[in-house]
Design an enzyme around this catalytic site. Structure first.
Site, PDB file in Angstrom:
ATOM      1  N   GLU A 115       3.822  -3.169   8.887  1.00  0.00           N
ATOM      2  CA  GLU A 115       3.437  -1.880   8.260  1.00  0.00           C
ATOM      3  C   GLU A 115       4.679  -1.298   8.060  1.00  0.00           C
ATOM      4  O   GLU A 115       4.948  -0.548   7.131  1.00  0.00           O
ATOM      5  CB  GLU A 115       2.351  -1.490   8.884  1.00  0.00           C
ATOM      6  CG  GLU A 115       0.947  -2.294   8.737  1.00  0.00           C
ATOM      7  CD  GLU A 115       0.424  -2.214   7.227  1.00  0.00           C
ATOM      8  OE1 GLU A 115       1.060  -1.882   6.369  1.00  0.00           O
ATOM      9  OE2 GLU A 115      -0.578  -2.898   6.956  1.00  0.00           O
ATOM     10  N   ASP A 256      -1.041 -13.852   2.914  1.00  0.00           N
ATOM     11  CA  ASP A 256      -0.691 -13.463   1.424  1.00  0.00           C
ATOM     12  C   ASP A 256       0.769 -13.265   1.081  1.00  0.00           C
ATOM     13  O   ASP A 256       1.345 -13.861   0.381  1.00  0.00           O
ATOM     14  CB  ASP A 256      -1.391 -12.243   0.846  1.00  0.00           C
ATOM     15  CG  ASP A 256      -1.375 -11.054   1.779  1.00  0.00           C
ATOM     16  OD1 ASP A 256      -0.859 -10.923   2.945  1.00  0.00           O
ATOM     17  OD2 ASP A 256      -1.878  -9.986   1.360  1.00  0.00           O
ATOM     18  N   GLU A 351     -13.320  -5.203  -0.941  1.00  0.00           N
ATOM     19  CA  GLU A 351     -12.581  -6.087   0.017  1.00  0.00           C
ATOM     20  C   GLU A 351     -12.748  -7.649   0.145  1.00  0.00           C
ATOM     21  O   GLU A 351     -11.835  -8.446   0.237  1.00  0.00           O
ATOM     22  CB  GLU A 351     -12.497  -5.434   1.418  1.00  0.00           C
ATOM     23  CG  GLU A 351     -11.797  -3.858   1.653  1.00  0.00           C
ATOM     24  CD  GLU A 351     -10.353  -4.195   1.676  1.00  0.00           C
ATOM     25  OE1 GLU A 351      -9.870  -4.099   2.903  1.00  0.00           O
ATOM     26  OE2 GLU A 351      -9.973  -4.309   0.656  1.00  0.00           O
ATOM     27  N   GLU A 370      -3.156  -4.314  -5.730  1.00  0.00           N
ATOM     28  CA  GLU A 370      -2.904  -5.950  -5.897  1.00  0.00           C
ATOM     29  C   GLU A 370      -3.355  -6.360  -7.369  1.00  0.00           C
ATOM     30  O   GLU A 370      -2.440  -6.939  -7.979  1.00  0.00           O
ATOM     31  CB  GLU A 370      -3.486  -6.762  -4.856  1.00  0.00           C
ATOM     32  CG  GLU A 370      -2.737  -6.711  -3.657  1.00  0.00           C
ATOM     33  CD  GLU A 370      -2.901  -5.509  -2.662  1.00  0.00           C
ATOM     34  OE1 GLU A 370      -2.214  -5.432  -1.822  1.00  0.00           O
ATOM     35  OE2 GLU A 370      -3.672  -4.733  -3.034  1.00  0.00           O
ATOM     36  N   THR A 456       6.656  -6.186  -1.451  1.00  0.00           N
ATOM     37  CA  THR A 456       5.260  -6.354  -1.285  1.00  0.00           C
ATOM     38  C   THR A 456       4.674  -4.883  -1.168  1.00  0.00           C
ATOM     39  O   THR A 456       3.348  -4.784  -1.626  1.00  0.00           O
ATOM     40  CB  THR A 456       4.722  -7.058  -0.073  1.00  0.00           C
ATOM     41  OG1 THR A 456       3.338  -7.550  -0.328  1.00  0.00           O
ATOM     42  CG2 THR A 456       4.798  -6.459   1.395  1.00  0.00           C
TER      43      THR A 456
END
Length: 816
Positions: A115, A256, A351, A370, A456
């Site tokens: 993160e 991902d 989610e 996304e 990302t």
């Protein structure tokens, strides 16, 4: 004249595009300015309370907060390059100077390496590149590489996560001041360890400190070298032993961005081994993870490709965008259509979505980017106006459901649109950035065509030639037949489709994705076959179908209820729960076969004449709803809020004719179905409370008997389908007296929400008990003669508190 028509085919009008672009920009500044006003220098803004939020020092185990927030003004740092896409040089310079003045990573905070890498390190590098590259005219007077030095300092604080690992795969978390904690877990997910090569590689090249790129490459190859013979990787791995702990392989959460960074590392650095790895990995995704429809990418076992779960998550909605970058447009269009229909069904992206049951499995939506990201990339690749319309839909929904006084709040439940006290930094760094770039078609960023990528976290990273290594030619590791990328988007000639607004919606398979998610398309106005005007209404008479109608004596009860707690969305329709004020206007169809919905408005019920129900479908529906008793399960989330769930009361046991006392709702992890005798410890937990169990493994009677023996005062059964029925018993009437406690059944979707609430609550209770309070309430009935007129002689059909299951009303006026 022809060019004007073609413009309309290729996109929205220039005026509308500009309006949406400005609206997306306004959304960003609404969030950012309120963050600076109410929260800075804290990490995040609490959008409902208008306060700041930093790391949770009182609860070090609160990883939902502490993995992300480390007390370094995260939101400010994360959105630095968003100012660039707005061409806001003044705002960019002020944000940069604030970061230089206030931000320090010398914090006693344990954060997740992944993160802090994608949000903070990537943001600092991107801003530094824009300041120092003369092509972009973002030079700041007096700037002396302060952001790069901050990035270098942060990178060094993350290095212990790699140095303490025997495999080179980094620990998931590190304390920014003290390194890896002594008892830190050895588990990390594939995405966390494999999504570092971009930021760490750029940091090494800008500082000439090779340590960062070296450890990131070692971690990436450490994962890749542990793939199975199917070229699949698992979800969770032990960093010390290299053994896979969770063997699910997918394109979603936990793995991902591993795929994303393989391809983007090749685009940015130009080094062939990254493309080789991506090609092999992507081929296996298409072969084993993609299902036979071509729309779904599932969770499968990395060892044999067998299905491991029936859900997809919202994070995997990024994958169509990655497929665009890979050139596989056909698969990108298909997978995007799947997520598009999920969004349309819920006006948000839950989610988790269960594609087998075709409903929500985890109902939260933290405003993730996304799906918007993939929409943006597909529009850039195809210029199909469908994707602009998708962006407009998303923008409107975010404004309608998430905008609050101080920012944008996460959606806690996509079914009820209940909000949560969280505005994560990616909302500003990604969500609004992609929305703006989608509509700002002439933005300079959209015309960049060299080795640049969006990370990302949507940070814009590019490298001048001097930072690139000499690399070999591309070595495709798969032959052309197996390599399923580089398809071409064949858009039909605009001359052939002058009156078409979208080519995507003309695809023969466009409706297939809608079927997969169980979404019933909203009815559009009928069109006259002779033209494009709406059919004139042949009969001005309307029928108002009004859900609710609270008795006057209960008016005060509405004061403290939240609007979103009064309507519950069903797979097949709605439940109106003590709702006052929803009116649906039905206008008679031209073919005289029923009515179409033409208006939704507020109303007030007036006394009037009573009519008989003439339509057989409505009669049958009403009779079925009256065949069993229903109750309200009221769930108290905290001292100030609650939600009501409709529940079907069992035919055996006491009826719920009066309000029962408030009790804790509990469940026993060793007996989720409630079909075995509870041990002494479980009985202590259950006694005097209401127990929550799943349907299945034994009869409803067995569940009640076991609960009653353990001292429970009620049973809530979580159905495995999204409908209600009356739990029954085959016992003789004389035997039914032994059932002393009530049993109720709730729907699958309500059970998912309730289970998630209990799970979150139990994290902080050592004995798996609960402080979630519930009680049973009786429900009043509406009269069966439920159609009447108001003072304007318009028919009113009032259905109180029951599921509306797509009934077409063939109600004839004047006895015809």
């Amino acid at each position: 004249m022809l060019s004007a028509v073609v413009n309309k085919v290729n996109g929205l009008s220039e005026q509308r595009n500009n309006e949406l672009k400005l609206q997306a920009k306004d959304m960003f500044y609404h969030a950012f300015n309120n963050y600076m006003r109410y929260a800075f220098p804290d990490d995040e803004l609490n959008p409902l309370q208008c306060t700041g939020r930093g790391s949770d020092k009182n609860d070090p185990t609160n990883t939902i907060i502490n993995d992300v927030l480390g007390d370094y003004s995260l939101t400010l740092v994360d959105c630095l390059d968003t100012f660039v896409i707005f061409n806001d040089k003044e705002g960019f310079e002020k944000a940069v100077r604030d970061v230089i003045k206030y931000v320090s990573f010398d914090q006693d905070s344990k954060v997740q390496v992944f993160e802090v890498n994608i949000r903070a390190l990537g943001a600092l590098l991107s801003a530094h590149l824009f300041i120092t590259d003369p092509r972009f005219d973002y030079h700041i007077e007096g700037y002396n590489n302060e952001l790069l030095r901050l990035a270098h300092d942060l990178g060094k604080r993350l290095l212990p996560a790699f140095q303490k690992s025997k495999t080179g795969i980094p620990y998931a978390r590190v304390n920014l001041k003290y390194g890896v904690p002594k008892h830190e877990t050895h588990e990390t997910c594939t995405a966390a360890a494999g999504t570092l090569i971009i930021e760490f590689g750029v940091l090494s090249r800008l500082t000439n400190d090779t340590r960062f790129e070296d450890v990131a490459r070692k971690a990436l190859f450490g994962l890749w070298n542990r793939r199975t013979d199917l070229n699949l990787l698992g979800n969770v791995i032990n960093v010390q032993t290299g053994q896979w702990i969770h063997t699910a392989s997918s394109t979603g959460a936990g793995i991902d961005s591993f795929y994303e960074y393989l391809l983007k590392a090749y685009v940015l650095f130009g080094e062939a081994e990254y493309l080789d790895m991506f090609s092999e990995a992507y081929n296996s995704v298409l072969r084993y993870i993609r299902d036979e429809t071509g729309y779904l990418y599932r969770n499968v076992n990395m060892m044999n490709g067998g299905l491991m779960s029936n859900w997809v998550d919202s994070l995997s909605a990024y994958f169509p965008g990655l497929q665009v970058l890979a050139g596989d447009l056909d698969n990108a269009i298909k997978s995007h259509l799947f997520y598009y229909n999920i969004w349309k069904k819920y006006n948000a992206m839950p989610e988790r979505f269960n594609f087998h049951l075709r409903n929500v499995e985890l109902a939260t939506y933290p405003l993730r980017p996304e799906f918007i990201e993939s929409t943006y990339f597909l529009y850039r690749a195809t210029r199909d106006p469908f994707y602009l319309q998708v962006g407009e839909m998303v923008l409107k929904d975010l404004e309608s459901y998430a905008r609050v006084k101080c920012g944008f709040a996460s959606v806690k439940d996509v079914l009820t649109k209940r909000l949560d006290e969280r505005m994560e930094s990616f909302v500003l760094s990604e969500t609004f950035k992609y929305l703006y770039l989608l509509f700002d078609t002439d933005n300079k960023i959209n015309s960049m065509d060299d080795n640049f990528i969006f990370t990302t976290e949507a940070h814009i990273i590019f490298l001048p030639q001097k930072y690139l290594k000499n690399h070999s030619e591309i070595r495709p590791s798969l032959n052309g037949a197996e390599r399923s990328i580089c398809s071409i988007y064949e858009k039909p000639s605009p001359l052939k489709h002058l009156f078409t607004t979208s080519i995507i919606t003309l695809r023969s398979d466009a409706d297939f994705a809608r079927e997969l998610v169980g979404f019933e398309e909203r009815t559009l106005p009928l069109l006259d076959p002779k033209g494009i005007c709406e059919v004139p209404k042949s009969d001005p008479q309307v029928i108002e179908v009004s859900f609710g109608g609270l008795p006057e004596s209960h008016e005060e009860d509405l004061v403290d209820q939240r609007q979103q707690q009064q309507i519950i969305k069903y797979v097949d329709g709605l439940i109106a729960n003590w709702l006052k004020g929803l009116k649906i206007e039905l206008t008679k169809r031209v073919d005289k076969k029923g009515y179409d919905v033409t208006k939704v408005d507020n109303y007030r019920v007036f006394p009037g004449q009573i009519f008989e129900i003439r339509d057989p479908a409505v009669k049958e529906f009403w009779v079925k709803q009256q065949t069993y008793s229903t109750s309200v399960l009221r769930v108290y989330y905290d001292a100030y809020s609650y939600a009501d769930y409709i529940a079907a009361v069992a035919s055996f046991g006491p009826k719920i004719t009066s309000e029962l006392p408030v009790r804790n709702l509990v469940r026993v992890s060793s007996s989720l179905y409630g079909c075995v005798d509870y041990d002494i410890e479980a009985a202590k937990l259950i006694e005097g409370n209401i127990i929550f169990v799943k349907r299945g493994d034994c009869t409803f009677v067995d569940k009640v008997v076991k609960a009653q023996q353990a001292g429970a005062i009620g049973v809530v059964v979580w159905n495995n389908e999204n409908y209600l029925f009356q739990p029954a018993s085959s016992a003789e009437k004389s035997d039914l007296q032994k059932f002393e406690i009530p049993c109720v059944l709730i729907t699958y979707e309500n059970g998912v929400e309730l289970s998630r609430i209990l799970e979150e609550n139990e994290k902080y209770i050592q004995d798996n008990s609960s402080n979630i309070k519930v009680k049973f309430l009786p429900r009043e009935r509406e009269p069966t003669t439920n159609i009447k007129t108001n003072e304007n002689n318009e028919l009113l059909l009032t259905i109180h508190g029951h599921a509306i299951r797509n009934i077409r009303l063939n109600l004839n006026l004047n006895g015809n």
